[in-house]
Design a protein around this motif. Structure first.
Motif, short mmCIF file in Angstrom:
data_model
loop_
_atom_site.label_atom_id
_atom_site.label_comp_id
_atom_site.label_asym_id
_atom_site.label_seq_id
_atom_site.Cartn_x
_atom_site.Cartn_y
_atom_site.Cartn_z
N ALA A 1 0.83 -1.20 0.00
CA ALA A 1 0.00 0.00 0.00
C ALA A 1 0.87 1.25 0.00
CB ALA A 1 -0.91 0.00 1.23
N ALA A 2 0.36 2.30 -0.61
CA ALA A 2 1.09 3.56 -0.70
C ALA A 2 1.33 4.14 0.70
CB ALA A 2 0.30 4.56 -1.54
N ALA A 3 2.53 4.59 0.94
CA ALA A 3 2.86 5.18 2.24
C ALA A 3 2.07 6.46 2.48
CB ALA A 3 4.36 5.45 2.32
N SER A 4 1.59 7.07 1.41
CA SER A 4 0.88 8.35 1.52
C SER A 4 -0.63 8.18 1.63
CB SER A 4 1.19 9.20 0.28
OG SER A 4 0.77 8.52 -0.91
N ARG A 5 -1.11 6.96 1.87
CA ARG A 5 -2.55 6.69 1.77
C ARG A 5 -3.41 7.47 2.76
NH1 ARG A 5 0.11 2.36 3.67
NH2 ARG A 5 -0.54 1.29 5.58
N TYR A 6 -2.83 7.94 3.84
CA TYR A 6 -3.63 8.68 4.82
C TYR A 6 -3.37 10.18 4.78
CZ TYR A 6 -4.69 4.07 6.65
OH TYR A 6 -5.12 2.77 6.78
N ASP A 7 -2.69 10.65 3.75
CA ASP A 7 -2.29 12.06 3.72
C ASP A 7 -3.42 13.02 3.37
OD1 ASP A 7 0.20 11.18 4.35
OD2 ASP A 7 1.14 11.66 2.42
N LEU B 1 -9.51 -1.47 -6.71
CA LEU B 1 -9.51 -1.61 -5.26
C LEU B 1 -8.18 -1.17 -4.64
CD1 LEU B 1 -11.29 -5.07 -5.11
CD2 LEU B 1 -12.28 -2.88 -4.43
N GLY B 2 -7.10 -1.52 -5.28
CA GLY B 2 -5.79 -1.11 -4.78
C GLY B 2 -5.60 0.40 -4.86
N ALA B 3 -6.03 0.99 -5.98
CA ALA B 3 -5.92 2.44 -6.12
C ALA B 3 -6.79 3.14 -5.09
CB ALA B 3 -6.33 2.86 -7.53
N ALA B 4 -7.95 2.56 -4.80
CA ALA B 4 -8.83 3.16 -3.79
C ALA B 4 -8.17 3.15 -2.42
CB ALA B 4 -10.16 2.41 -3.75
N PHE B 5 -7.60 2.02 -2.04
CA PHE B 5 -6.94 1.93 -0.74
C PHE B 5 -5.73 2.85 -0.68
CE2 PHE B 5 -4.31 -0.54 2.44
CZ PHE B 5 -5.07 -0.14 3.53
N ASP B 6 -5.00 2.92 -1.77
CA ASP B 6 -3.84 3.82 -1.82
C ASP B 6 -4.26 5.28 -1.63
OD1 ASP B 6 -2.03 1.77 -2.19
OD2 ASP B 6 -1.90 2.01 -4.37
N ALA B 7 -5.51 5.60 -1.99
CA ALA B 7 -6.00 6.97 -1.86
C ALA B 7 -6.67 7.22 -0.51
CB ALA B 7 -6.99 7.27 -2.98
N GLY B 8 -6.66 6.21 0.38
CA GLY B 8 -7.24 6.39 1.70
C GLY B 8 -8.63 5.86 1.88
#
Length: 344
Positions: free
Chosen positions: A5-11, A49-56
């Protein structure tokens, strides 16, 4: 390749508390109704789904009958959980529901204890999970005593099969009664999932949204784009793959009133003036209400996902803009309370 998952997902994703609970949901959640059934392959599903999770987007909404065919969406998401999302289970909110037709016989739908209990067990098997975070009664059952339906939901939590319970498509009076029962059982309702959009404001007319605010129930709005009508595609004729021109029974292009299309044209001008796409305006309008915890989107493509997420850039409205939206939609709205017979 192993997914990370993207490290920036909660930014950038805002999270809102569901009523008076400790449950927090992203302002935009992803629903798997219609677009993640048996015709969707794993790579294309996981790309979204992966892009969605990566976006928070940490909340993924399902039901036992989602597909097509029924059950297929839970099976596909179960594969995603096993292959790619398993390390992130404690970051993810998974919800499911029961109440619409799933199997033959008198216990294949509605709100009996037998239906809800069996449905929850079947959903957990398809998902490959020990528990879901939220389990809903998908629609009010006018025949089964409400005490039985709410008692079954509370027992599902006590058995460790769900962390929270919710209701969907319940009008105001039934919402109040359900919450009173659940609070006595020590399992308060944390979420109500109704349809809500600029073109369908039944929860305002019925008073359900005010009741949820009063009772401390969060709300997650489904169909904020009014089954895609508020994407503008029915006005432009670009309806390839659209629900209204498919064999989907929930929306037919021929049934969309001219007054509704006129409203969409007027709303598109308002969106352009504010620097938004029409879907972004529609999502922001739903999220303007403090009672709304999250807006539930359904997307077929990554482009739709990214455009919907763009709604978060501007969630405020001036009084003049809200007045213009009300004027634009006055003749094209349908604020009728949902039928318990409706097969969603």
């Amino acid at each position: 390749m192993t997914y990370r998952a993207a490290a920036s997902r909660y930014d950038s994703m805002p999270y809102r508390t569901a009523g008076r609970s400790g449950l927090k949901l992203p302002a935009i959640s992803l629903g798997l109704w219609q677009n993640f059934g048996g015709t969707r392959d794993y790579p294309s599903a996981f790309a979204i789904l992966g892009a969605a999770f990566d976006a928070g987007i940490t909340h993924f909404d399902l039901a036992n009958n989602y597909g097509p065919p029924p059950g297929a969406a839970e099976e596909l998401f179960g594969q995603v959980m096993a292959r790619d999302f398993r390390p992130y289970r404690d970051e993810i909110i998974v919800s499911s529901k029961a109440g619409y037709r799933m199997w033959e016989g008198p216990y294949g739908e509605w709100g009996s204890r037998k239906n809800l209990t069996a449905s929850c067990d079947q959903s957990l098997r398809r998902l490959g999970l020990d528990y879901v975070d939220v389990f809903y009664s998908h629609r009010y059952d006018p025949v089964t005593p409400l005490e039985e339906t709410m008692g079954a939901l509370a027992d599902i939590v006590r058995q460790g099969k769900a962390l929270h319970v919710g209701i969907s498509n319940y009008p105001q009076s039934e919402t109040r009664a359900a919450q009173a029962m659940l609070q006595k059982l020590g399992t308060p309702c944390v979420l109500h999932q109704p349809s809500y959009s600029m073109l369908n404001r039944w929860i305002e007319a019925d008073g359900t949204i005010d009741a949820c605010g009063e009772l401390g129930i969060g709300m997650i709005a489904f169909s904020p784009l009014a089954q895609g009508v508020l994407s503008g595609k029915y006005n432009t004729g670009d309806t390839q793959g659209a629900r209204g021109v498919s064999n989907n029974p929930f929306l037919k292009a021929a049934e969309i009133k001219p007054e509704t299309l006129n409203a969409v044209d007027a709303l598109a001008k308002i969106a352009a003036a504010s620097g938004q796409s029409l879907p972004q305006l529609a999502l922001a309008w739903v999220l303007r209400r403090r009672e709304i915890t999250s807006a539930l989107i359904g997307v077929r493509t990554l482009e739709q996902l990214h455009d919907n997420l763009g709604a978060l850039a501007r969630l405020d409205f001036s009084p003049e803009e809200l007045e213009a939206i009300d004027k634009a939609t006055a003749g094209g709205r349908s604020d009728a309370r949902p039928s318990w017979q409706a097969a969603r």
